[in-house]
Design a protein around this motif. Sequence first.
Motif, PDB file in Angstrom:
ATOM      1  N   GLN A   1       0.720  -1.061   0.001  1.00  0.00           N
ATOM      2  CA  GLN A   1       0.078  -0.133  -0.006  1.00  0.00           C
ATOM      3  C   GLN A   1       0.798   1.352   0.030  1.00  0.00           C
TER       4      GLN A   1
ATOM      5  N   GLN B   1       0.379   3.135  -5.080  1.00  0.00           N
ATOM      6  CA  GLN B   1      -0.704   3.506  -6.048  1.00  0.00           C
ATOM      7  C   GLN B   1      -0.538   5.088  -6.719  1.00  0.00           C
TER       8      GLN B   1
ATOM      9  N   MET C   1      -2.598   3.950 -13.017  1.00  0.00           N
ATOM     10  CA  MET C   1      -1.773   2.753 -12.981  1.00  0.00           C
ATOM     11  C   MET C   1      -2.359   1.783 -13.892  1.00  0.00           C
TER      12      MET C   1
ATOM     13  N   MET D   1      -8.717   3.164 -11.244  1.00  0.00           N
ATOM     14  CA  MET D   1      -7.374   3.000 -11.626  1.00  0.00           C
ATOM     15  C   MET D   1      -6.689   3.910 -12.513  1.00  0.00           C
TER      16      MET D   1
ATOM     17  N   LEU E   1      -8.147   6.731  -5.125  1.00  0.00           N
ATOM     18  CA  LEU E   1      -7.300   5.580  -4.894  1.00  0.00           C
ATOM     19  C   LEU E   1      -6.993   5.375  -3.542  1.00  0.00           C
TER      20      LEU E   1
ATOM     21  N   THR F   1      -7.628   0.521  -2.862  1.00  0.00           N
ATOM     22  CA  THR F   1      -6.161   0.591  -2.998  1.00  0.00           C
ATOM     23  C   THR F   1      -5.601  -0.693  -3.022  1.00  0.00           C
TER      24      THR F   1
ATOM     25  N   ALA G   1      -6.148  -2.670  -6.288  1.00  0.00           N
ATOM     26  CA  ALA G   1      -5.474  -1.731  -7.523  1.00  0.00           C
ATOM     27  C   ALA G   1      -4.078  -2.122  -7.518  1.00  0.00           C
ATOM     28  N   ILE G   2      -3.215  -2.152  -6.297  1.00  0.00           N
ATOM     29  CA  ILE G   2      -1.902  -2.420  -6.327  1.00  0.00           C
ATOM     30  C   ILE G   2      -1.606  -4.005  -6.741  1.00  0.00           C
TER      31      ILE G   2
ATOM     32  N   HIS H   1      -2.052  -4.479 -10.332  1.00  0.00           N
ATOM     33  CA  HIS H   1      -1.191  -3.702 -11.321  1.00  0.00           C
ATOM     34  C   HIS H   1       0.117  -4.713 -11.389  1.00  0.00           C
TER      35      HIS H   1
ATOM     36  N   PRO I   1       3.618  -0.804  -9.269  1.00  0.00           N
ATOM     37  CA  PRO I   1       3.900   0.553  -9.180  1.00  0.00           C
ATOM     38  C   PRO I   1       4.914   1.268  -8.593  1.00  0.00           C
TER      39      PRO I   1
END
Length: 297
Positions: free
Chosen positions: A9, A12, A16, A46, A54, A60, A63-64, A67, A271
């Motif tokens: 975390q 982000q 991304m 995202m 985000l 969060t 999303a990470i 990615h 990221p």
Amino acid sequence: MKAYIFPGQGAQFSGMGLDLYENSSLAKDLFDKANDILGFKITDIMFNGSAEDLKETKVTQPAIFLHSVILAKTLGDSFKPDMVAGHSLGEFSALVANGALSFEDGLKLVSQRALAMQKACELQPSTMAAVLGLEDAIVEKVCETIEGVVVAANYNCPGQLVISGEVEAINKACEALKEAGARRALVLPVGGAFHSPLMEPAREKLAAAIENTTFSKPNCPIYQNVTASPITDEAEIKANLISQLTAPVRWTQSVQQMIEDGATLFTEVGPGKVLQGLVKKINRASETASATFETNS
């Protein structure tokens, strides 16, 4: 030996994963599948959301994870890890990358983890603080003298340790740590005490989900946050993953152990470049790189 590392975390950024979505049919399929699994269009947030959008925990963490994992999958035949590790949330990305978890199961667990952590944060005012310029042992000692819950949470690199706990205890600890010679003791803009005993309600929730998920034999060892040692046994991986929410992230120790076991190149998948910076601070001689995808996948 090649080590692949996966961020947690805080890495982000708006936009991304958009390059992956637009240039890889495999990535597009996986992002579309993720929208279905999560029940909302995380791709919209995202690719076009604000930093504020985000920051929402339920966004969060997935999303990470997405990615990192989708980037790993677009690397094709060039992705041949000898070992993997992930920082906190990144451990789930690493477990999909080394074949221990399926993409779908990994995403479901990350989503459940995010919601469980969010709920635990709402139960009690808590936070985290970064402590710079003190030896780990001194930070640990000072935390032990403070009334209330305050513990070492992230061993990021020598001279950089994050503490976690109740708001009042963290504030008192920051004062005491400055007096003990810390260069800085800075409360972080996070909504909870991650990797501390205050995450116990989240740990219990996630434990049930992890127990009910099938894990496979990984194709290379994962250096887990809790033990900082190479693990390939599925039952052990599960147990460590459950303990992770209330136990510290031993990143410094993990990287040192990976180097001792032969890691020469650390490639960050996902990221940002935070982990590469930490690896360099742990061992200046280590080679680091960012993973870049091949457009023909």
